[in-house]
Design a protein around this motif. Structure first.
Motif, PDB file in Angstrom:
ATOM      1  N   HIS A   1       3.562  13.596 -11.624  1.00  5.81           N
ATOM      2  CA  HIS A   1       3.777  13.902 -13.067  1.00  5.81           C
ATOM      3  C   HIS A   1       5.314  14.051 -13.364  1.00  5.81           C
TER       4      HIS A   1
ATOM      5  N   LEU B   1       2.175   6.594  -6.906  1.00  4.15           N
ATOM      6  CA  LEU B   1       2.759   7.440  -8.095  1.00  4.15           C
ATOM      7  C   LEU B   1       1.535   8.086  -8.798  1.00  4.15           C
ATOM      8  N   ASP B   2       0.397   7.818  -8.338  1.00  9.36           N
ATOM      9  CA  ASP B   2      -0.576   8.804  -8.941  1.00  9.36           C
ATOM     10  C   ASP B   2      -0.566  10.069  -8.721  1.00  9.36           C
TER      11      ASP B   2
ATOM     12  N   HIS C   1       4.746  -0.680 -13.358  1.00  8.30           N
ATOM     13  CA  HIS C   1       4.853   0.588 -14.007  1.00  8.30           C
ATOM     14  C   HIS C   1       5.586   0.527 -15.264  1.00  8.30           C
TER      15      HIS C   1
ATOM     16  N   HIS D   1       6.592  10.235 -13.166  1.00  7.16           N
ATOM     17  CA  HIS D   1       6.087   9.584 -14.360  1.00  7.16           C
ATOM     18  C   HIS D   1       6.914   9.917 -15.372  1.00  7.16           C
TER      19      HIS D   1
END
Length: 214
Positions: A33, A29-30, A64, A36
């Motif tokens: 955006h 997931l890094d 998360h 997220h």
């Protein structure tokens, strides 16, 4: 009742790859955006109460959601995936189970996240899955789906460094939206984006709320 073949194939495959999967996707997931933002939007819109991530794998999205302040637990078909999730995130609850028959009472959940976990269910069985998710959600409960967009079945035979045999389905967002509406949901958010990096297909995200029970 005999277990469906797609369920046993999926469980066996993920049991096989669990440890390698955890290492390879831990930071997946890094830098994403959009994803997220969608998860944060879900966390802001979901009613107060218990949230379940179905098909949680090794628990990275469950964690998360927990960091976003939700009371969240994870559930997955694969005992080996759940074993890894419990080891990686011992402060969270993870259970073995199936989205086709949730261990939750009617209206027991405030929200459900299915993050790329409907992709191993044959499309003709998805209406029953969505009806089951709707049953377990409270009035105005919130559902978030993520899936690969398309219209084909792909047989996976070598993933995460292991030989396996199971299917993944690329799904038409229009078809999924209709199934959700037919199952008693109202669509709130629909996002469709182009593939990025290694992704072979566009990606789709739907957020839907249960219609008020009468």
């Amino acid at each position: 009742m005999a277990e469906q073949q797609h369920v046993s194939m999926t469980r066996t495959a993920y049991d096989t790859v669990a440890e390698s999967y955890a290492d390879l996707v831990r930071d997946e997931l890094d830098g994403k955006h959009l994803e997220h933002g969608l998860l944060a939007t879900f966390a802001q819109r979901v009613p107060v109460g218990e949230v379940l991530e179905v098909g949680c794998g090794t628990g990275r999205v469950t964690e998360h959601l927990h960091r976003l302040g939700l009371d969240v637990a994870g559930m997955d078909l694969s005992p080996n995936m759940i074993e890894v999730a419990r080891r990686e995130y011992p402060h969270l609850r993870f259970d073995v189970g199936s989205m086709e028959a949730l261990d939750a009472g009617d209206g027991a959940l405030a929200g459900i996240v299915a993050w790329y976990s409907i992709i191993h269910t044959p499309p003709e069985r998805l209406p029953a899955v969505f009806a089951e998710l709707n049953r377990a959600l409270e009035a105005d409960g919130l559902l978030l789906l993520a899936f690969q967009s398309g219209d084909e079945r792909v047989r996976l035979e070598h993933v995460y460094g292991h030989s396996v045999s199971y299917d993944a389905y690329r799904l038409d967002p229009d078809d999924i939206e209709k199934m959700l509406v037919d199952a008693g949901f109202e669509i709130e958010v629909r996002v469709h984006r182009a593939p990025v990096g290694y992704e072979p297909t566009p990606q789709a995200y739907l957020m839907a709320r249960t219609r008020t029970r009468r």
